[in-house]
Design a protein around this motif. Structure first.
Motif, PDB file in Angstrom:
ATOM      1  N   GLU A 134       9.672   6.772  -8.785  1.00 21.39           N
ATOM      2  CA  GLU A 134      10.842   5.916  -8.606  1.00 21.39           C
ATOM      3  C   GLU A 134      10.898   5.378  -7.173  1.00 21.39           C
ATOM      4  O   GLU A 134      11.059   4.182  -6.953  1.00 21.39           O
ATOM      5  N   GLU A 135      10.709   6.303  -6.214  1.00 21.00           N
ATOM      6  CA  GLU A 135      10.730   5.896  -4.802  1.00 21.00           C
ATOM      7  C   GLU A 135       9.658   4.856  -4.527  1.00 21.00           C
ATOM      8  O   GLU A 135       9.893   3.849  -3.860  1.00 21.00           O
ATOM      9  N   THR A 136       8.473   5.105  -5.075  1.00 25.47           N
ATOM     10  CA  THR A 136       7.352   4.194  -4.859  1.00 25.47           C
ATOM     11  C   THR A 136       7.642   2.833  -5.477  1.00 25.47           C
ATOM     12  O   THR A 136       7.370   1.795  -4.884  1.00 25.47           O
ATOM     13  N   TYR A 137       8.208   2.889  -6.676  1.00 24.41           N
ATOM     14  CA  TYR A 137       8.500   1.656  -7.401  1.00 24.41           C
ATOM     15  C   TYR A 137       9.493   0.801  -6.621  1.00 24.41           C
ATOM     16  O   TYR A 137       9.353  -0.417  -6.498  1.00 24.41           O
ATOM     17  N   LEU A 138      10.505   1.479  -6.047  1.00 24.63           N
ATOM     18  CA  LEU A 138      11.533   0.748  -5.304  1.00 24.63           C
ATOM     19  C   LEU A 138      10.970   0.068  -4.055  1.00 24.63           C
ATOM     20  O   LEU A 138      11.523  -0.904  -3.568  1.00 24.63           O
ATOM     21  N   LEU A 186       0.836  -1.207   0.000  1.00 16.40           N
ATOM     22  CA  LEU A 186       0.000   0.000   0.000  1.00 16.40           C
ATOM     23  C   LEU A 186       0.866   1.250   0.000  1.00 16.40           C
ATOM     24  O   LEU A 186       2.030   1.204   0.357  1.00 16.40           O
ATOM     25  N   VAL A 187       0.240   2.335  -0.384  1.00 14.65           N
ATOM     26  CA  VAL A 187       0.976   3.594  -0.451  1.00 14.65           C
ATOM     27  C   VAL A 187       0.350   4.608   0.496  1.00 14.65           C
ATOM     28  O   VAL A 187      -0.865   4.744   0.556  1.00 14.65           O
ATOM     29  N   ASP A 188       1.206   5.274   1.198  1.00 10.28           N
ATOM     30  CA  ASP A 188       0.791   6.329   2.113  1.00 10.28           C
ATOM     31  C   ASP A 188       0.106   7.452   1.318  1.00 10.28           C
ATOM     32  O   ASP A 188       0.543   7.791   0.227  1.00 10.28           O
ATOM     33  N   ARG A 189      -0.931   8.017   1.895  1.00 10.35           N
ATOM     34  CA  ARG A 189      -1.655   9.064   1.175  1.00 10.35           C
ATOM     35  C   ARG A 189      -0.778  10.296   0.909  1.00 10.35           C
ATOM     36  O   ARG A 189      -0.981  11.015  -0.049  1.00 10.35           O
ATOM     37  N   ARG A 190       0.234  10.477   1.755  1.00 11.39           N
ATOM     38  CA  ARG A 190       1.117  11.634   1.549  1.00 11.39           C
ATOM     39  C   ARG A 190       1.817  11.572   0.191  1.00 11.39           C
ATOM     40  O   ARG A 190       2.104  12.587  -0.410  1.00 11.39           O
ATOM     41  N   VAL A 191       2.048  10.331  -0.275  1.00  6.80           N
ATOM     42  CA  VAL A 191       2.665  10.183  -1.596  1.00  6.80           C
ATOM     43  C   VAL A 191       1.741  10.764  -2.661  1.00  6.80           C
ATOM     44  O   VAL A 191       2.176  11.479  -3.577  1.00  6.80           O
ATOM     45  N   PHE A 192       0.445  10.496  -2.528  1.00  5.86           N
ATOM     46  CA  PHE A 192      -0.505  11.030  -3.512  1.00  5.86           C
ATOM     47  C   PHE A 192      -0.575  12.548  -3.443  1.00  5.86           C
ATOM     48  O   PHE A 192      -0.691  13.224  -4.460  1.00  5.86           O
ATOM     49  N   VAL A 193      -0.506  13.044  -2.215  1.00  6.85           N
ATOM     50  CA  VAL A 193      -0.538  14.510  -2.057  1.00  6.85           C
ATOM     51  C   VAL A 193       0.662  15.126  -2.782  1.00  6.85           C
ATOM     52  O   VAL A 193       0.526  16.062  -3.572  1.00  6.85           O
ATOM     53  N   THR A 194       1.837  14.548  -2.537  1.00  7.05           N
ATOM     54  CA  THR A 194       3.049  15.069  -3.187  1.00  7.05           C
ATOM     55  C   THR A 194       2.913  14.990  -4.703  1.00  7.05           C
ATOM     56  O   THR A 194       3.228  15.948  -5.416  1.00  7.05           O
ATOM     57  N   LEU A 195       2.422  13.839  -5.177  1.00  6.29           N
ATOM     58  CA  LEU A 195       2.288  13.675  -6.630  1.00  6.29           C
ATOM     59  C   LEU A 195       1.300  14.676  -7.212  1.00  6.29           C
ATOM     60  O   LEU A 195       1.565  15.291  -8.250  1.00  6.29           O
TER      61      LEU A 195
END
Ligand SMILES: [Zn+2]
Length: 617
Positions: free
Chosen positions: A275-279, A249-258
């Motif tokens: 890239e960070e998410t992919y890793l 799962l991905v933290d919602r903060r990642v979506f905010v940043t994106l």
């Protein structure tokens, strides 16, 4: 000792333990108190929201031996039997594996007899929609008039598969997905009871993943509790990274940043975050769906006042989303949503999901600010009006303050009189930069009628002196022809003679309309209708739209002082009326519209989408 999973350990044993579902719980409790419990009940809802649990609590309550007001007591023999799963008068049937008519016949045979030791015989059929049509039919009569000592309770995740004949014989209870806050509180309570520390972001991700289902959430929580590291003091701690790693799962903060990076057009940042998410080993398909969900939430925040009702997230997340949405237009969000939707679709079939996702972000970061065409047209109107006012050297009704100042601040130019020299003397002054900018663009857009601008320049000065307080230049025969709104005789040759005057009149009110009118080939009068014909259908698409045509008709009536109606016509109009232009042709025509081209040129933009059809007119 064998381990009991959280979902079973924390299964509610009485009404006040049930998570969410307050309306249903209250109805059931009231029915018990007032002894109005229906003999057939049907619980529906998505998986893991408490359908079977409620049915069991109801069974306990009906057979509870306690005299107390609040049942079930969970201490009497009957309650304990049901909790332990040994009650003989409670029959739980799995509809998926006992779906035939034979099972139902046996059941009916069984319930004919009175209960052994308890008050009622209770039948719970889970996944009741799996029963065959014959099995349902065999149940009908029993449900219609159930024996006094029998209660039926059905549970289903697919209400629409249950025949209406069954539904109408049951009291129905629809269980909702449990909302974010309730689930969040419940899971936090479990974590503390199980002596596990869990970070708020990790908890949020689990709740989001549970999607309103208590059981799903508890399974995830179980998984996380087992995975999390234990320190020397024996404390188990669940970190954000654990959830990302275990559940993908991905933290919602990642979506905010994106989202912020996309809206700022910062492609580099987008790719960095990807890239960070992919890793982290996140499932990209899932990630793309979640991202789409995030933009849906932004759109809702933008369009509705009460976003909290439609977007089920933590309060502070909602505030962040609202802040992002406030700084961007609805059209932009819509455009981005479309791009991510297409991206999610492509990703499903992509051999290399990562590349597909990156390309989606390349497209998305180029969206910039999208503006509705109407707003652009209005801006253009203002610009052209301002420029027209400057060229003619007099205040234009549509362009208020700014150009008036320009005229005033220019000491070399006396207020009014020099503003109307001979036609050929109207030259662009150096300070009229705005005017010339717009002029040059207009010139480009009006390649079809290159003489148009010279005409503008030529006729304006002549018009200016006569036209008084913004009224049209009185025509020689107009005065005697307007007899208190009575229909007047307007001749074809009058129309031809005054046509340029009319175009100028329109230009003062709607500059773009005048530009379009110049493209028309000879207007002519026909039975009280002023037919304006265009060779190229693209030229008149905008003009022939409802409100614009209405405005134009009003201008014509005012100017010619006659009761006439405008009719816009083109070769393709005639064709499309006869056999219908395809939406594609229509869109192509719109894209070729000179107004659209002028707008895109002035604002240095591009057309990203054209919507046509009755819905958008
Ligand atoms: Zn009891």
């Amino acid at each position: 000792m064998s381990y009991l999973v959280l979902a079973r350990k924390w299964r509610p044993q009485n009404f006040h333990d049930v998570v969410g579902q307050q309306p249903v719980v209250r109805t059931l409790q009231n029915a018990l108190r007032r002894q109005r419990v229906a003999h057939a009940m049907l619980f529906s809802g998505v998986r893991g929201v408490g359908k079977t649990t409620l049915a069991r609590i109801m069974a306990k309550a009906l057979n509870c031996e306690s005299e107390a007001e609040e049942v079930p007591c969970n201490v009497c023999a009957s309650c304990r039997e049901i909790t332990a799963g040994t009650a003989v008068d409670l029959k739980e049937i799995d509809g998926a594996s006992n779906r035939g008519i034979q099972e139902i016949r046996e059941l009916k045979e069984n319930i004919r007899f009175f209960p052994g030791s308890r008050r009622y015989k209770i039948v719970i059929i889970d996944e009741v929609h799996m029963l065959t049509a014959e099995a349902f039919n065999a149940l009908l009569k029993t449900l219609e008039e159930p024996p006094e000592h029998v209660y039926f309770m059905f549970a289903t995740t697919e209400l629409h598969k249950v025949p209406i004949t069954i539904l109408s014989r049951c009291q129905r209870y629809e269980l909702k997905r449990v909302d974010f806050d309730t689930l969040s509180r419940f899971f936090a309570k479990i974590a503390s009871a199980e002596e596990v520390t869990i970070s708020p972001a990790a908890l949020e991700m689990i709740v989001r993943e549970a999607d309103g289902s208590v059981r799903d959430g508890l399974s995830l929580l179980d998984q996380m509790f087992s995975f999390a590291a234990q320190d020397s003091a024996g404390t188990v701690t669940v970190q954000d990274e654990d959830v990302v790693q275990v559940l993908g799962l991905v933290d919602r903060r990642v979506f905010v940043t994106l989202a912020e990076a996309v809206l700022a057009g910062d492609l580099a940042r987008c790719l960095e975050v990807l890239e960070e998410t992919y890793l982290l080993g996140v499932d990209l398909k899932r990630f793309s769906d979640d991202l789409l969900g995030f933009f849906r939430a932004l759109m809702i925040c933008k369009t509705t006042e009460d976003a909290a009702r439609l977007v089920d997230v933590a309060a502070q997340d909602l505030t962040i989303m609202q802040e992002i949405a406030a700084g961007v237009s609805k059209e932009t969000l819509y455009q981005l949503f479309q791009i991510f939707m297409q991206g999610a679709e492509e990703l499903r079939y992509a051999g290399q999901p990562r590349l597909a996702l990156e390309m989606t972000f390349v497209r998305a970061s180029q969206v910039g600010e999208v503006m509705p065409a109407a707003e652009l047209a209005a801006r253009l109107d203002k610009l052209i009006a301002a420029s027209a006012g400057l060229v003619a050297g007099r205040p234009d009704p549509l362009a208020a303050e700014p150009q008036k100042k320009t005229v005033k601040n220019d000491p070399a130019r006396p207020p009014a009189p020099p503003a109307r020299p001979g036609p050929e003397t109207v030259v662009r002054e150096p300070e009229e930069r705005l005017a010339s900018a717009v002029d040059s663009v207009s010139q480009a857009a009006m390649a079809a009628a290159p003489e148009a601008l010279q005409e503008t320049a030529a006729e304006r000065p002549e018009q200016a002196p006569d036209s008084g307080a913004g009224r049209p230049a009185p025509q020689p025969q107009a005065p005697q022809e307007k007899g208190g709104g009575v229909v007047v005789e307007l001749k074809q040759r009058d129309v031809l003679r005054e046509w340029q005057g009319f175009v100028a009149y329109v230009k003062e009110r709607k500059p773009w309309m005048a530009q379009t009118l110049r493209l028309c080939n000879s207007p002519h009068l026909e039975e009280g209708k002023l037919m304006v014909r265009f060779d190229n259908p693209a030229d008149c698409t905008l003009l022939s739209q409802g409100d614009n045509l209405k405005a134009l008709t009003t201008y014509a009536q005012d100017f010619f002082q006659a009761e006439l109606y405008m009719e816009i016509c083109s070769l393709a109009c005639e064709v499309s009326e006869a056999d219908g232009a395809s939406p594609r042709q229509e869109r192509r025509a719109l894209a070729a519209e000179p107004l659209v081209q002028t707008v895109t040129e002035i604002f240095d933009g591009k057309v990203v989408g054209i919507r046509t059809g009755p819905k958008f007119r």
